[in-house]
Design a protein around this motif. Structure first.
Motif, PDB file in Angstrom:
ATOM      1  N   ASP A   1      12.874 -20.245  23.981  1.00  0.00           N
ATOM      2  CA  ASP A   1      13.135 -21.025  22.762  1.00  0.00           C
ATOM      3  C   ASP A   1      13.904 -20.188  21.758  1.00  0.00           C
ATOM      4  O   ASP A   1      14.919 -20.619  21.208  1.00  0.00           O
ATOM      5  CB  ASP A   1      11.833 -21.461  22.070  1.00  0.00           C
ATOM      6  N   LEU A   2      13.390 -19.008  21.490  1.00  0.00           N
ATOM      7  CA  LEU A   2      14.002 -18.133  20.489  1.00  0.00           C
ATOM      8  C   LEU A   2      15.426 -17.755  20.876  1.00  0.00           C
ATOM      9  O   LEU A   2      16.316 -17.714  20.031  1.00  0.00           O
ATOM     10  CB  LEU A   2      13.153 -16.882  20.288  1.00  0.00           C
ATOM     11  N   SER A   3      15.630 -17.483  22.144  1.00  0.00           N
ATOM     12  CA  SER A   3      16.957 -17.110  22.628  1.00  0.00           C
ATOM     13  C   SER A   3      17.938 -18.264  22.451  1.00  0.00           C
ATOM     14  O   SER A   3      19.063 -18.067  21.972  1.00  0.00           O
ATOM     15  CB  SER A   3      16.866 -16.691  24.088  1.00  0.00           C
ATOM     16  N   GLN A   4      17.527 -19.469  22.818  1.00  0.00           N
ATOM     17  CA  GLN A   4      18.399 -20.641  22.684  1.00  0.00           C
ATOM     18  C   GLN A   4      18.722 -20.921  21.219  1.00  0.00           C
ATOM     19  O   GLN A   4      19.869 -21.209  20.872  1.00  0.00           O
ATOM     20  CB  GLN A   4      17.750 -21.876  23.303  1.00  0.00           C
ATOM     21  N   ILE A   5      17.708 -20.846  20.358  1.00  0.00           N
ATOM     22  CA  ILE A   5      17.911 -21.094  18.929  1.00  0.00           C
ATOM     23  C   ILE A   5      18.854 -20.047  18.344  1.00  0.00           C
ATOM     24  O   ILE A   5      19.795 -20.379  17.622  1.00  0.00           O
ATOM     25  CB  ILE A   5      16.558 -21.119  18.192  1.00  0.00           C
ATOM     26  N   ALA A   6      18.600 -18.786  18.654  1.00  0.00           N
ATOM     27  CA  ALA A   6      19.447 -17.703  18.139  1.00  0.00           C
ATOM     28  C   ALA A   6      20.895 -17.871  18.599  1.00  0.00           C
ATOM     29  O   ALA A   6      21.825 -17.739  17.797  1.00  0.00           O
ATOM     30  CB  ALA A   6      18.896 -16.346  18.571  1.00  0.00           C
ATOM     31  N   ASP A   7      21.084 -18.150  19.869  1.00  0.00           N
ATOM     32  CA  ASP A   7      22.446 -18.347  20.389  1.00  0.00           C
ATOM     33  C   ASP A   7      23.135 -19.513  19.692  1.00  0.00           C
ATOM     34  O   ASP A   7      24.295 -19.413  19.304  1.00  0.00           O
ATOM     35  CB  ASP A   7      22.422 -18.598  21.894  1.00  0.00           C
ATOM     36  N   TYR A   8      22.432 -20.612  19.541  1.00  0.00           N
ATOM     37  CA  TYR A   8      23.031 -21.804  18.942  1.00  0.00           C
ATOM     38  C   TYR A   8      23.400 -21.571  17.476  1.00  0.00           C
ATOM     39  O   TYR A   8      24.434 -22.035  17.006  1.00  0.00           O
ATOM     40  CB  TYR A   8      22.081 -22.993  19.065  1.00  0.00           C
ATOM     41  N   LEU A   9      22.535 -20.840  16.759  1.00  0.00           N
ATOM     42  CA  LEU A   9      22.779 -20.598  15.329  1.00  0.00           C
ATOM     43  C   LEU A   9      23.631 -19.358  15.070  1.00  0.00           C
ATOM     44  O   LEU A   9      24.018 -19.103  13.933  1.00  0.00           O
ATOM     45  CB  LEU A   9      21.444 -20.477  14.589  1.00  0.00           C
ATOM     46  N   GLY A  10      23.886 -18.569  16.104  1.00  0.00           N
ATOM     47  CA  GLY A  10      24.702 -17.373  15.937  1.00  0.00           C
ATOM     48  C   GLY A  10      23.994 -16.250  15.199  1.00  0.00           C
ATOM     49  O   GLY A  10      24.618 -15.513  14.435  1.00  0.00           O
ATOM     50  N   VAL A  11      22.687 -16.155  15.401  1.00  0.00           N
ATOM     51  CA  VAL A  11      21.897 -15.079  14.798  1.00  0.00           C
ATOM     52  C   VAL A  11      21.194 -14.315  15.912  1.00  0.00           C
ATOM     53  O   VAL A  11      21.186 -14.742  17.059  1.00  0.00           O
ATOM     54  CB  VAL A  11      20.857 -15.619  13.782  1.00  0.00           C
ATOM     55  N   SER A  12      20.583 -13.201  15.568  1.00  0.00           N
ATOM     56  CA  SER A  12      19.858 -12.438  16.581  1.00  0.00           C
ATOM     57  C   SER A  12      18.402 -12.899  16.646  1.00  0.00           C
ATOM     58  O   SER A  12      17.855 -13.412  15.665  1.00  0.00           O
ATOM     59  CB  SER A  12      19.905 -10.936  16.262  1.00  0.00           C
ATOM     60  N   THR A  13      17.800 -12.713  17.791  1.00  0.00           N
ATOM     61  CA  THR A  13      16.374 -13.022  17.912  1.00  0.00           C
ATOM     62  C   THR A  13      15.551 -12.092  17.020  1.00  0.00           C
ATOM     63  O   THR A  13      14.537 -12.506  16.466  1.00  0.00           O
ATOM     64  CB  THR A  13      15.888 -12.922  19.375  1.00  0.00           C
ATOM     65  N   ASP A  14      15.998 -10.857  16.866  1.00  0.00           N
ATOM     66  CA  ASP A  14      15.291  -9.931  15.974  1.00  0.00           C
ATOM     67  C   ASP A  14      15.272 -10.469  14.547  1.00  0.00           C
ATOM     68  O   ASP A  14      14.270 -10.355  13.845  1.00  0.00           O
ATOM     69  CB  ASP A  14      15.926  -8.534  15.996  1.00  0.00           C
ATOM     70  N   TRP A  15      16.360 -11.056  14.105  1.00  0.00           N
ATOM     71  CA  TRP A  15      16.398 -11.621  12.766  1.00  0.00           C
ATOM     72  C   TRP A  15      15.422 -12.797  12.659  1.00  0.00           C
ATOM     73  O   TRP A  15      14.664 -12.905  11.696  1.00  0.00           O
ATOM     74  CB  TRP A  15      17.816 -12.052  12.384  1.00  0.00           C
TER      75      TRP A  15
END
Length: 80
Positions: free
Chosen positions: A55-69
């Motif tokens: 989930d986090l990976s998909q959301i981060a990729d879609y929004l252009g942010v890092s999972t760490d953020w």
């Protein structure tokens, strides 16, 4: 794999909301973009269901942010 922490849902929910606001994007648009039901995202945001690493990976990729953020491990929003 599930990601758990006492503060995790709150930090992630706040960061997710911030990223959506900056992009003038709704949760509905995010859900359509990543293929997640709106109720599922709502449950995760409100801490009723855990976010998975996927989930986090998909959301981060879609929004252009890092999972760490998203997890609150980086102080500012950064593009990958």
């Amino acid at each position: 794999m599930r990601v758990t922490s006492e503060k995790f849902p709150l930090v992630t929910s706040l960061r997710l909301s911030e990223a959506l606001d900056r992009r003038n994007m709704t949760q509905r648009q995010l859900c359509r973009g990543i293929g997640m039901y709106e109720q599922t995202l709502s449950n995760k945001i409100h801490g009723r269901r855990p976010f998975t690493v996927s989930d986090l990976s998909q959301i981060a990729d879609y929004l252009g942010v890092s999972t760490d953020w998203l997890l609150g491990r980086e102080p500012t929003e950064t593009n990958k």
